[in-house]
Design an enzyme around this catalytic site. Structure first.
Site, PDB file in Angstrom:
ATOM      1  N   GLY A 397     -10.019  -2.165  -7.467  1.00  0.00           N
ATOM      2  CA  GLY A 397      -9.470  -1.166  -6.551  1.00  0.00           C
ATOM      3  C   GLY A 397      -8.551  -1.784  -5.389  1.00  0.00           C
ATOM      4  O   GLY A 397      -8.558  -2.832  -5.237  1.00  0.00           O
ATOM      5  N   GLY A 399      -7.171  -0.928  -1.351  1.00  0.00           N
ATOM      6  CA  GLY A 399      -7.524   0.275  -0.271  1.00  0.00           C
ATOM      7  C   GLY A 399      -6.614  -0.195   1.072  1.00  0.00           C
ATOM      8  O   GLY A 399      -5.721  -1.464   0.588  1.00  0.00           O
ATOM      9  N   GLY A 400      -6.807   0.508   1.830  1.00  0.00           N
ATOM     10  CA  GLY A 400      -5.699  -0.070   2.986  1.00  0.00           C
ATOM     11  C   GLY A 400      -6.054  -1.275   3.690  1.00  0.00           C
ATOM     12  O   GLY A 400      -5.155  -1.865   4.223  1.00  0.00           O
ATOM     13  N   MET A 401      -7.294  -1.796   3.487  1.00  0.00           N
ATOM     14  CA  MET A 401      -7.401  -3.035   4.176  1.00  0.00           C
ATOM     15  C   MET A 401      -7.524  -3.974   3.207  1.00  0.00           C
ATOM     16  O   MET A 401      -7.612  -5.339   3.623  1.00  0.00           O
ATOM     17  CB  MET A 401      -8.828  -2.903   4.647  1.00  0.00           C
ATOM     18  CG  MET A 401      -9.385  -1.840   5.722  1.00  0.00           C
ATOM     19  SD  MET A 401     -10.756  -1.986   6.248  1.00  0.00           S
ATOM     20  CE  MET A 401     -11.034  -3.280   7.355  1.00  0.00           C
ATOM     21  N   VAL A 404      -9.948  -4.872  -4.075  1.00  0.00           N
ATOM     22  CA  VAL A 404     -11.336  -5.111  -4.354  1.00  0.00           C
ATOM     23  C   VAL A 404     -11.513  -5.686  -5.900  1.00  0.00           C
ATOM     24  O   VAL A 404     -10.504  -5.335  -6.664  1.00  0.00           O
ATOM     25  CB  VAL A 404     -12.029  -3.759  -4.345  1.00  0.00           C
ATOM     26  CG1 VAL A 404     -13.825  -3.977  -4.977  1.00  0.00           C
ATOM     27  CG2 VAL A 404     -12.011  -3.130  -3.133  1.00  0.00           C
ATOM     28  N   LYS A 419     -14.318  -7.791  -1.631  1.00  0.00           N
ATOM     29  CA  LYS A 419     -13.119  -7.124  -1.027  1.00  0.00           C
ATOM     30  C   LYS A 419     -12.646  -8.311  -0.074  1.00  0.00           C
ATOM     31  O   LYS A 419     -13.098  -8.536   0.931  1.00  0.00           O
ATOM     32  CB  LYS A 419     -13.956  -5.941  -0.112  1.00  0.00           C
ATOM     33  CG  LYS A 419     -12.790  -4.921   0.606  1.00  0.00           C
ATOM     34  CD  LYS A 419     -13.541  -3.929   0.858  1.00  0.00           C
ATOM     35  CE  LYS A 419     -12.545  -2.863   0.925  1.00  0.00           C
ATOM     36  NZ  LYS A 419     -12.722  -1.308   0.791  1.00  0.00           N
ATOM     37  N   ASP A 514     -15.943   4.905   8.006  1.00  0.00           N
ATOM     38  CA  ASP A 514     -14.990   5.188   6.896  1.00  0.00           C
ATOM     39  C   ASP A 514     -15.478   5.888   5.364  1.00  0.00           C
ATOM     40  O   ASP A 514     -15.296   5.603   4.506  1.00  0.00           O
ATOM     41  CB  ASP A 514     -14.216   3.783   6.379  1.00  0.00           C
ATOM     42  CG  ASP A 514     -12.982   4.013   5.952  1.00  0.00           C
ATOM     43  OD1 ASP A 514     -12.346   5.179   5.895  1.00  0.00           O
ATOM     44  OD2 ASP A 514     -12.351   3.075   5.416  1.00  0.00           O
TER      45      ASP A 514
END
Lengths: 652, 122
Positions: A397, A399-401, A404, A419, A514
């Site tokens: 995956g 994400g914004g940060m 993963v 992550k 979050d």
């Protein structure tokens, strides 16, 4: 009888009764004193030395008796119970014996003194008075004794269960016969044994309520029988009354130390026999109740374990629940609660089953349309060794940060999720970083089936990364995207598990910050796993509003107070839950905006259309709960994740 | 020789006490209840009355009051004898008009001392 006996024992005598009793007991004392003194006055001279000695000994004994009476029945003293009176009679046996012995000696011609008729008549008067002293009991304990007689007429046949079974152990057949007759007349079932071995055999085989045990027996004596009865857990609760000659006090003391409950002096006094056997039977009855009670407490404790293991069968406590006392009430409340818990769990299970079905359907249609994971454009390539420990398996995956990955921990030979946190996504404020580390430390402690386990925080090439439990499954984001929206049962299945995970995390002091469908994994069994607890702490809040679309992803799930960078607490997570559920039920977000600024403006100022208004199939109570979660004021939302879980459980 | 009226309902007490008093040189007559005691005392034949307080027909308290109320027995010494030994018995006895008070079991020397004091012998 036992109950009546117990009441009688504890009954407090009225002042008048005490006065009467005192009078009744002091009268024979006065006679004994008077006649002894009278005879002493006549017993002058060396011929009567032995006689004087006997009389003086009797006077000492009777004064001892008087002291006992005064101590037990002092006017204006403490309350006197029948038990006190019985104890007094027991103590009086000793001076009684001393006087009787002296009188017997006085009637036997000794030395040079002759026993004339007048003298013997007076001695007989003293003996009568002495007998009256202890025999007064029969008339003194008037009330209880009379009550007993009325309650249990000696001639009536009483059921054995009603009175109890008594084992008589005595090698002397006459003693056995006397006891048998007395006790049977009182309605007891009597079993006899002539020696210790036979006694033990009976005790172990049959259920006895009281054992009357002779101390002196050939072969195995009473003390040994007593020791064995008290040693065996199966028999140690049976009261044992030792039968003994009154002069054998040291033996009696030893027996009582060895666990005997009482003793019965020979020759048997009917009243004493009845009192002691009655008291022992009562003791056994109370002990039986106690054992029964403890057994039932154990049943409740076992039921609690069964509930924890999910194997509690409704009605298991029916027998305990019949009790009229507090334990019975506890069992009833417990049973209904356990049944409620079980029903809830069953409903949750149904929801999760529903969820799994939806997941399977989603997967099937995804496979049919050839929808696959986007090729990864991340920095790490499968096969690469990261941080000299984790071998990257694949990207799971982004994400914004950061990204993963699924990876293999080479040290622990375990699959993990890694992550990575982009350095430009992170605050460079050292206090923020410190707080983030603190929160990760807290998050590591959370152990719950609905929370993805956080393993470690590391730093590599100037960037932080977090390793976590790897969960095979799909995110709720993917599920919603594949299905459009989810059914009510599936949504409740997600909601209840989500609330449970937050309840635990909040309890540990961790706010997620979050919550969104991308952070919620569903394993193949439909078990929800929430990830990234504590990680959002690292986000640069200040950049949220200015750098659109980055850092924390979309602000669509953030509570107004969070967007305004105000105080964030557990209720901010609950707002996010509201958005997630809204999305599950309707497939849409409560607020849509062309730009982040427009979206934020709506979050802050607009009331959304309720899920039920969007979709008539959404039940009103559920829709209403979602709207409460979306309240702009934290105070308008449920107070805690625990409360939310309760509210959801009520919905079904 | 002093003459004693012993008012006592208990046979053994009567027997015992009368014998001991006779041995000490008293002439002893006996009444079995309060009413008989009052009647005998009124004859004026006695120097002192030993009065048991728990008596049938009329009790010792009442008998004492009646003796004190009658002119012929107003001044006769009366010693109350009680087995109760209640703390208030002494005051009660004195209030009723007794000259002295003793408890059972009777200590013969103590009783004799009290009797002799009242009889003015000691």
């Amino acid at each position: 009888m036992t109950e009546v006996g117990e009441q009688a024992q504890l009954r407090t005598l009225s002042a008048d009764e005490v006065a009467t009793l005192r009078h009744d007991m002091r009268t024979p004392v006065n006679h004994i004193v008077g006649y002894c003194e009278l005879l002493l006055e006549d017993a002058e001279g060396p011929d009567h030395a032995a006689r004087r000695e006997r009389l003086e000994e009797s006077l000492r004994a009777v004064r001892d008796a008087l002291e006992m009476i005064n101590a037990s029945l002092s006017p204006g003293g403490h309350d006197v119970t029948q038990r006190d009176v019985d104890a007094l009679y027991d103590r009086l046996r000793e001076p009684h014996a001393r006087i009787m012995e002296s009188m017997a000696a006085l009637l036997t011609p000794q030395d040079h003194a002759t026993v004339d008729e007048e003298f013997s008549a007076d001695v007989r008067k003293i003996r009568n008075a002495t007998e009256q002293l202890v025999a007064a009991k029969r008339s003194a304990s008037i009330e209880p004794a009379a009550t007993l007689e009325r309650e249990v007429p000696a001639t009536e046949t009483i059921s054995p269960e009603g009175r109890g079974t008594i084992l008589i152990v005595d090698d002397e057949p006459n003693n056995r016969a006397v006891l048998e007759r007395h006790l049977e007349r009182q309605g007891y079932t009597v079993v006899s044994a002539g020696d210790g071995a036979k006694a033990l055999e009976i005790v172990q085989r049959a259920s006895c309520d009281v054992v009357l045990l002779d101390v002196r027996m050939p072969g195995m004596d009473g003390r040994e029988v007593l020791r064995r009865i008290k040693q065996d857990p199966a028999t140690r609760d049976i009261p044992v009354v030792m039968i003994s000659a009154a002069d054998d006090l040291s033996t009696i003391a030893a027996c009582i130390e060895a666990g005997a409950d009482d003793f019965l002096p020979k020759p048997f006094d009917q009243v004493i026999l009845r009192a002691r056997v009655g008291a022992s039977i009562e003791k056994k009855r109370l002990r039986n109740l106690e054992v029964d009670y403890l057994r039932q407490v154990e049943r409740v404790a076992e039921a609690a374990t069964a509930v924890e293991r999910g194997v509690y069968a409704a009605g298991s406590l029916a027998q305990v629940a019949e009790r009229g006392d507090a334990l019975g009430r506890l069992a009833r409340v417990f049973d209904s609660m356990a049944v409620g818990v079980k029903a809830r769990e069953q409903r949750l299970q149904d929801h999760v089953t529903n969820l799994r079905r939806e997941m399977d359907e989603a997967k099937r249609s995804a496979a049919a349309t050839g929808d696959t994971q986007e090729p990864d454009d991340g920095a790490l390539i499968p096969g690469e060794l990261f941080a000299n420990r984790y071998q990257i398996t694949r990207v799971v995956g982004r994400g914004g940060m950061g990204m993963v990955y699924k990876a293999r921990d080479r040290e622990l030979a375990e699959d993990v999720a890694i992550k990575t946190l982009r350095s430009n996504a992170m605050s460079d404020d050292p206090t923020v970083v410190e707080r983030f580390k603190t929160e990760i430390r807290l998050a590591r402690r959370i152990s719950h089936r609905n929370v993805v386990r956080t393993h470690d925080l590391g730093e590599h090439d100037g960037a932080y990364y977090v390793t976590m439990e790897y969960v095979e499954g799909i995110t709720v984001r993917e599920l919603i995207d594949m299905r459009g929206h989810l059914s009510v049962p599936s949504t409740l299945g997600i909601a209840q598990q989500l609330a449970a995970s937050l309840e635990v995390a909040h309890g540990q002091g961790v706010i997620h910050r979050d919550i969104k469908p991308q952070n919620m994994l569903l394993d193949p069994d439909g078990v929800l796993k929430v990830m990234d607890f504590g990680i959002a702490r690292l986000a640069q809040h200040t950049s949220t509003l200015t750098q659109a679309g980055m850092v924390i992803g979309t602000p669509a799930y953030m509570a107004p107070e969070q967007l305004l960078a105000e105080e964030v607490d557990a209720r901010s997570d609950l707002y996010a839950v509201g958005v997630v559920l809204y999305e599950c039920l309707t497939g849409a977000l409560p607020f849509e905006g062309a730009s982040p600024i427009a979206l934020i403006a709506k979050v802050l100022h607009t009331v959304p259309v309720s899920p039920a208004e969007r979709d008539g199939s959404v039940p009103l109570p559920l829709s209403g709960l979602v709207m409460r979660l979306l309240d702009k004021e934290p105070g308008g939302r449920p107070g805690s994740a625990g409360e939310l879980r309760e509210l959801l459980a009520e919905l079904g | 020789m002093s003459r004693v009226l012993l008012v006592e309902d208990n046979e053994m007490n009567r027997d015992m006490l009368s014998r001991r008093l006779r041995k000490k040189g008293f002439e002893v007559d006996m009444a079995l209840d309060g009413a008989q005691g009052v009647e005998m005392a009124r004859s004026g034949a006695y120097d002192i009355v030993l009065m048991d307080m728990s008596l049938p027909v009329i009790d010792g308290w009442e008998a004492t009051r009646q003796l004190r109320a009658a002119p012929e027995t107003q001044t006769i010494p009366i010693i109350a004898l009680t087995a109760h030994a209640m703390s208030g018995d002494r005051d009660k006895a004195m209030d009723a008009g007794c000259s002295d008070y003793d408890t059972k079991p009777v200590e013969i020397d103590r009783l004799l001392l009290k009797m002799n004091t009242l009889l003015g012998v000691a």
